[in-house]
Design a protein around this motif. Structure first.
Motif, PDB file in Angstrom:
ATOM      1  N   LEU A 161      38.977  29.258  47.719  1.00  0.00           N
ATOM      2  CA  LEU A 161      37.630  29.233  47.139  1.00  0.00           C
ATOM      3  C   LEU A 161      37.752  29.046  45.635  1.00  0.00           C
ATOM      4  CD1 LEU A 161      34.553  29.604  47.558  1.00  0.00           C
ATOM      5  CD2 LEU A 161      34.908  32.065  47.232  1.00  0.00           C
ATOM      6  N   LEU A 162      37.123  27.979  45.107  1.00  0.00           N
ATOM      7  CA  LEU A 162      37.115  27.680  43.685  1.00  0.00           C
ATOM      8  C   LEU A 162      35.729  27.955  43.130  1.00  0.00           C
ATOM      9  CD1 LEU A 162      38.942  24.204  43.702  1.00  0.00           C
ATOM     10  CD2 LEU A 162      39.968  26.483  43.686  1.00  0.00           C
ATOM     11  N   LEU A 163      35.652  28.689  42.028  1.00  0.00           N
ATOM     12  CA  LEU A 163      34.361  29.024  41.426  1.00  0.00           C
ATOM     13  C   LEU A 163      34.402  28.747  39.930  1.00  0.00           C
ATOM     14  CD1 LEU A 163      35.268  31.768  43.405  1.00  0.00           C
ATOM     15  CD2 LEU A 163      32.770  31.866  43.379  1.00  0.00           C
ATOM     16  N   ASP A 164      33.370  28.055  39.438  1.00  0.00           N
ATOM     17  CA  ASP A 164      33.282  27.689  38.026  1.00  0.00           C
ATOM     18  C   ASP A 164      32.152  28.477  37.374  1.00  0.00           C
ATOM     19  OD1 ASP A 164      33.536  26.487  35.592  1.00  0.00           O
ATOM     20  OD2 ASP A 164      33.353  24.425  36.318  1.00  0.00           O
ATOM     21  N   GLU A 165      32.512  29.521  36.643  1.00  0.00           N
ATOM     22  CA  GLU A 165      31.553  30.380  35.932  1.00  0.00           C
ATOM     23  C   GLU A 165      30.443  30.899  36.859  1.00  0.00           C
ATOM     24  OE1 GLU A 165      31.783  31.536  32.996  1.00  0.00           O
ATOM     25  OE2 GLU A 165      33.060  30.202  31.834  1.00  0.00           O
ATOM     26  N   PRO A 166      30.767  31.609  37.927  1.00  0.00           N
ATOM     27  CA  PRO A 166      29.741  32.041  38.876  1.00  0.00           C
ATOM     28  C   PRO A 166      28.810  33.124  38.356  1.00  0.00           C
ATOM     29  CG  PRO A 166      31.837  33.033  39.446  1.00  0.00           C
ATOM     30  CD  PRO A 166      32.115  32.044  38.348  1.00  0.00           C
ATOM     31  N   THR A 167      29.172  33.790  37.252  1.00  0.00           N
ATOM     32  CA  THR A 167      28.301  34.845  36.731  1.00  0.00           C
ATOM     33  C   THR A 167      27.607  34.448  35.434  1.00  0.00           C
ATOM     34  OG1 THR A 167      30.160  35.903  35.577  1.00  0.00           O
ATOM     35  CG2 THR A 167      29.678  36.651  37.820  1.00  0.00           C
ATOM     36  N   LYS A 175      26.060  40.438  38.255  1.00  0.00           N
ATOM     37  CA  LYS A 175      27.478  40.185  38.010  1.00  0.00           C
ATOM     38  C   LYS A 175      28.346  41.137  38.819  1.00  0.00           C
ATOM     39  CE  LYS A 175      27.329  38.330  33.293  1.00  0.00           C
ATOM     40  NZ  LYS A 175      27.819  38.491  31.911  1.00  0.00           N
ATOM     41  N   GLU A 176      28.003  42.415  38.782  1.00  0.00           N
ATOM     42  CA  GLU A 176      28.785  43.409  39.511  1.00  0.00           C
ATOM     43  C   GLU A 176      28.772  43.109  41.006  1.00  0.00           C
ATOM     44  OE1 GLU A 176      27.010  47.072  38.341  1.00  0.00           O
ATOM     45  OE2 GLU A 176      27.933  47.084  36.355  1.00  0.00           O
ATOM     46  N   GLN A 177      27.602  42.734  41.529  1.00  0.00           N
ATOM     47  CA  GLN A 177      27.494  42.420  42.954  1.00  0.00           C
ATOM     48  C   GLN A 177      28.336  41.209  43.327  1.00  0.00           C
ATOM     49  OE1 GLN A 177      23.276  41.926  43.535  1.00  0.00           O
ATOM     50  NE2 GLN A 177      22.892  44.129  43.743  1.00  0.00           N
ATOM     51  N   ILE A 178      28.314  40.193  42.462  1.00  0.00           N
ATOM     52  CA  ILE A 178      29.087  38.972  42.744  1.00  0.00           C
ATOM     53  C   ILE A 178      30.581  39.252  42.699  1.00  0.00           C
ATOM     54  CG2 ILE A 178      29.696  36.700  41.810  1.00  0.00           C
ATOM     55  CD1 ILE A 178      26.701  36.424  41.027  1.00  0.00           C
ATOM     56  N   TYR A 179      31.032  40.018  41.701  1.00  0.00           N
ATOM     57  CA  TYR A 179      32.459  40.327  41.631  1.00  0.00           C
ATOM     58  C   TYR A 179      32.901  41.226  42.781  1.00  0.00           C
ATOM     59  CZ  TYR A 179      33.137  37.981  37.185  1.00  0.00           C
ATOM     60  OH  TYR A 179      33.228  37.015  36.201  1.00  0.00           O
ATOM     61  N   LYS A 204      39.285  43.050  38.449  1.00  0.00           N
ATOM     62  CA  LYS A 204      39.126  42.431  39.767  1.00  0.00           C
ATOM     63  C   LYS A 204      40.266  41.484  40.129  1.00  0.00           C
ATOM     64  CE  LYS A 204      35.113  44.342  40.651  1.00  0.00           C
ATOM     65  NZ  LYS A 204      34.971  45.362  41.705  1.00  0.00           N
ATOM     66  N   VAL A 205      40.684  40.650  39.164  1.00  0.00           N
ATOM     67  CA  VAL A 205      41.667  39.630  39.501  1.00  0.00           C
ATOM     68  C   VAL A 205      43.066  40.228  39.611  1.00  0.00           C
ATOM     69  CG1 VAL A 205      40.304  37.836  38.396  1.00  0.00           C
ATOM     70  CG2 VAL A 205      42.121  38.971  37.101  1.00  0.00           C
ATOM     71  N   ARG A 206      43.925  39.522  40.345  1.00  0.00           N
ATOM     72  CA  ARG A 206      45.315  39.940  40.496  1.00  0.00           C
ATOM     73  C   ARG A 206      46.215  39.286  39.468  1.00  0.00           C
ATOM     74  NH1 ARG A 206      46.374  40.194  47.065  1.00  0.00           N
ATOM     75  NH2 ARG A 206      44.360  41.111  47.616  1.00  0.00           N
ATOM     76  N   THR A 207      45.883  38.036  39.108  1.00  0.00           N
ATOM     77  CA  THR A 207      46.648  37.335  38.084  1.00  0.00           C
ATOM     78  C   THR A 207      45.686  36.616  37.143  1.00  0.00           C
ATOM     79  OG1 THR A 207      46.893  35.373  39.502  1.00  0.00           O
ATOM     80  CG2 THR A 207      48.686  36.975  39.533  1.00  0.00           C
ATOM     81  N   LEU A 208      46.225  36.187  36.007  1.00  0.00           N
ATOM     82  CA  LEU A 208      45.419  35.555  34.974  1.00  0.00           C
ATOM     83  C   LEU A 208      46.122  34.294  34.487  1.00  0.00           C
ATOM     84  CD1 LEU A 208      42.888  35.959  33.092  1.00  0.00           C
ATOM     85  CD2 LEU A 208      44.451  37.093  31.494  1.00  0.00           C
TER      86      LEU A 208
END
Length: 262
Positions: A161-167, A175-179, A204-208
């Motif tokens: 799943l690729l997301l471009d600035e979803p919040t 934002k909290e709900q989406i994350y 939230k993320v595992r890597t950056l």
């Protein structure tokens, strides 16, 4: 040994004579949740579009689960930037999500099947907007609109799943709900997320991954001052709504900030 969801080798993308990405090499593990950050014009959206096959690659190679994108396009869901969608278009939330079931290319006399409609409603339920299924998209809030786009991306049952600035342009609660939703989806799929929302991705993320036309950093979701300077050209600190988590380490000592006169 964990397999790669995405393998990027010596990727360069030019728009005319202007480099957007230069010699990017990166592996994304299957099951990862990677946040991609960097300055405007740093190539973040270009990277997603290159993975999707939406723009030509000047040099290099991208593989999705060991194959070229064209052989695996059904495994990828994509949530574009909010600004790229026209909320005035006369269609319902359900119809937008249902469009995610349409196969690429022209199909004369195409009709959605009962199974397509069942899948669309299942995805609407999964993101928690089933009560909005028959609403016109212009009546949706920013957060509801983004959840609809995520549901549409899920219609292909993606592994990636690729997301471009979803919040972008949504309120803090949304934002909290989406994350939280993305964190739950990560149990079933690999996620690559372009964002400027540093405070949220740190927890939230595992890597950056940090991009500024080239790959500046790829690793744990915390970066040091040198990485930040390469990325933005100056030190940056993070204030995260009073919560003491960070993606950026302290730079006060390095810069010898004297707070006595502040």
């Amino acid at each position: 040994m964990r397999k790669n969801a995405v393998h990027i080798e010596n990727l360069s993308v030019y728009y005319g004579q202007t480099p957007a990405l230069t010699n990017v090499c990166m592996d994304v593990d299957d099951g990862d949740f990677i946040g991609i950050m960097g300055p405007n014009g740093g190539g973040k959206s270009t990277l997603l579009k290159a993975i999707l096959g939406l723009i030509p690659i000047t040099k290099g190679n991208i593989q999705i689960y060991g194959q070229e994108y064209r052989k695996n396009e059904a495994l990828i869901g994509y949530v574009p930037q909010f600004a790229s969608m026209d909320k005035k278009f006369p269609t319902t939330c359900f119809e937008v999500v249902l469009s995610g079931c349409m196969k690429r290319g022209l199909h004369p006399f195409f009709r959605f099947s009962k199974n397509d409609k069942a899948v669309a409603f299942e995805k609407i339920e999964r993101v928690g907007i089933e009560k909005l299924a028959n609403k016109q998209i212009g009546e949706l809030s920013g957060g509801e609109f983004q959840k609809m786009l995520i549901a549409r991306a899920l219609a292909v049952n993606p592994k990636l799943l690729l997301l471009d600035e979803p919040t972008a342009s949504v309120d803090m609660r949304s934002k909290e709900q989406i994350y939280d939703l993305l964190e739950e989806l990560n149990n079933d799929m690999t996620i690559m997320l372009v964002t400027h929302d540093l405070s949220a991705i740190s927890s939230k993320v595992r890597t950056l991954a940090c991009l500024n036309k080239s790959l500046v950093y790829h690793g744990e979701p915390e970066v040091n001052d040198n990485t930040v300077k390469k990325l933005y050209g100056c030190p940056v600190d993070l204030i995260a709504h009073g919560v003491p988590h960070r993606v950026l380490r302290r730079h006060e000592e390095e810069n010898h900030i004297d707070k006595s006169n502040i």
